[in-house]
Write an enzyme that holds these catalytic residues in place. Sequence first.
Site, PDB file in Angstrom:
ATOM      1  N   ASN A  10       7.785  14.440  30.883  1.00  0.00           N
ATOM      2  CA  ASN A  10       8.994  15.208  30.569  1.00  0.00           C
ATOM      3  C   ASN A  10       8.930  15.541  29.078  1.00  0.00           C
ATOM      4  OD1 ASN A  10      11.582  16.073  30.002  1.00  0.00           O
ATOM      5  ND2 ASN A  10      12.559  14.094  30.433  1.00  0.00           N
ATOM      6  N   LYS A  12      10.933  17.279  27.397  1.00  0.00           N
ATOM      7  CA  LYS A  12      12.271  17.436  26.783  1.00  0.00           C
ATOM      8  C   LYS A  12      12.297  18.710  25.933  1.00  0.00           C
ATOM      9  CE  LYS A  12      12.872  12.510  27.221  1.00  0.00           C
ATOM     10  NZ  LYS A  12      13.498  11.280  26.760  1.00  0.00           N
ATOM     11  N   HIS A  98      18.860  13.462  34.531  1.00  0.00           N
ATOM     12  CA  HIS A  98      18.308  12.647  33.443  1.00  0.00           C
ATOM     13  C   HIS A  98      19.470  12.110  32.612  1.00  0.00           C
ATOM     14  CE1 HIS A  98      16.328  11.522  29.749  1.00  0.00           C
ATOM     15  NE2 HIS A  98      15.208  11.470  30.433  1.00  0.00           N
ATOM     16  N   GLU A 100      19.959  11.913  29.584  1.00  0.00           N
ATOM     17  CA  GLU A 100      20.369  12.796  28.474  1.00  0.00           C
ATOM     18  C   GLU A 100      21.272  13.920  28.979  1.00  0.00           C
ATOM     19  OE1 GLU A 100      16.410  13.408  26.970  1.00  0.00           O
ATOM     20  OE2 GLU A 100      16.373  11.283  26.390  1.00  0.00           O
ATOM     21  N   GLU A 168      15.380   4.902  35.138  1.00  0.00           N
ATOM     22  CA  GLU A 168      15.192   4.960  33.694  1.00  0.00           C
ATOM     23  C   GLU A 168      16.370   4.266  32.999  1.00  0.00           C
ATOM     24  OE1 GLU A 168      12.469   8.417  32.521  1.00  0.00           O
ATOM     25  OE2 GLU A 168      14.481   9.228  32.669  1.00  0.00           O
ATOM     26  N   GLY A 174      13.019   6.291  24.887  1.00  0.00           N
ATOM     27  CA  GLY A 174      12.755   6.675  23.501  1.00  0.00           C
ATOM     28  C   GLY A 174      12.946   5.568  22.484  1.00  0.00           C
ATOM     29  N   SER A 212      10.071   4.482  27.728  1.00  0.00           N
ATOM     30  CA  SER A 212       9.057   3.909  26.823  1.00  0.00           C
ATOM     31  C   SER A 212       7.760   3.506  27.529  1.00  0.00           C
ATOM     32  CB  SER A 212       9.638   2.731  26.030  1.00  0.00           C
ATOM     33  OG  SER A 212      10.710   3.187  25.218  1.00  0.00           O
TER      34      SER A 212
HETATM   35  P1  PGA Z   1      10.411   8.056  26.838  1.00  0.00           P
HETATM   36  O1  PGA Z   1      11.352   8.981  27.731  1.00  0.00           O
HETATM   37  O2  PGA Z   1       9.134   7.868  27.591  1.00  0.00           O
HETATM   38  O3  PGA Z   1      10.213   8.841  25.555  1.00  0.00           O
HETATM   39  O4  PGA Z   1      11.121   6.772  26.629  1.00  0.00           O
HETATM   40  C1  PGA Z   1      11.397   8.815  29.115  1.00  0.00           C
HETATM   41  C2  PGA Z   1      12.304   9.825  29.740  1.00  0.00           C
HETATM   42  O5  PGA Z   1      13.384  10.088  29.173  1.00  0.00           O
HETATM   43  O6  PGA Z   1      11.993  10.380  30.806  1.00  0.00           O
END
Ligand code: PGA
Length: 251
Positions: A10, A12, A98, A100, A168, A174, A212
């Site tokens: 992803n 983003k 997601h 976010e 997640e 992140g 992560s």
């Molecule tokens: P990350 O993000 O691997 O940077 O922690 C995962 C995600 O939000 O899908």
Amino acid sequence: MTVRPLIAGNWKMNGLATESSAELKALIAKLQAADTGACDVLICPPATLVFQMAELAKGSNLNIGGQDCHAAEKGAHTGDTSAAMLKDAGATYAIVGHSERRTDHAETNEIVKAKAEAAIAAGLIAIVCVGETLEQRESGETLSVITDQVKNSLPAGATAQNTVIAYEPVWAIGTGKTPTPADVAEVHAHMRGDLNGLMQDADGVRLLYGGSVKGSNAAELMALDNVDGALVGGASLKAEDFWPIVETGLA
Ligand code: PGA
């Protein structure tokens, strides 16, 4: 892993055409040099790059997906992208719900479910994201939060072919922090149990872990029961970082 794994990246809100094309080409070259028959690999670039990345991926084993879609087929929704538009641009998957999006755009389970249904209706595979906040984990609510999200975000008509669930934990995204393997295994077993009560072919649904994931922890996470792949943010931006994670799906 019990079902055909999916390793998904992803991107983003990252990537402009030139650098992203170079990374995608590097990833495709690695895929072509390897035997990827045992695993599905996906990149979800920003909406502006879906068409271009899908053109580059044509003829390879790499799938391209969207990071979100609107629940409506079309209409007066300035700035939004419909599932049919993603499909038309060459996507085969769409991430929905997601954390976010749930946080920044106040997406509820109901909205996420409608988006997943729109994705499926357009012929895409929906990747439905769920996950607890740190506060919820610390107060012992993780499993009940996950059950609530899985139950209420799951699209009507979900099958192992058209739906993927990504666990997640919000606090792991992140941050460089990951739950212990035992915690991931516990949540994934719990999700499998929930799905078994909701659909017929629950055992075939891919359950991804995200938050992560990187080359150094992917193998341990992917080896867990009921973990059928990964949803990777930061470590998917560069082909050389993403590749070791893809390799854990090929193993
Ligand atoms: P990350 O993000 O691997 O940077 O922690 C995962 C995600 O939000 O899908």
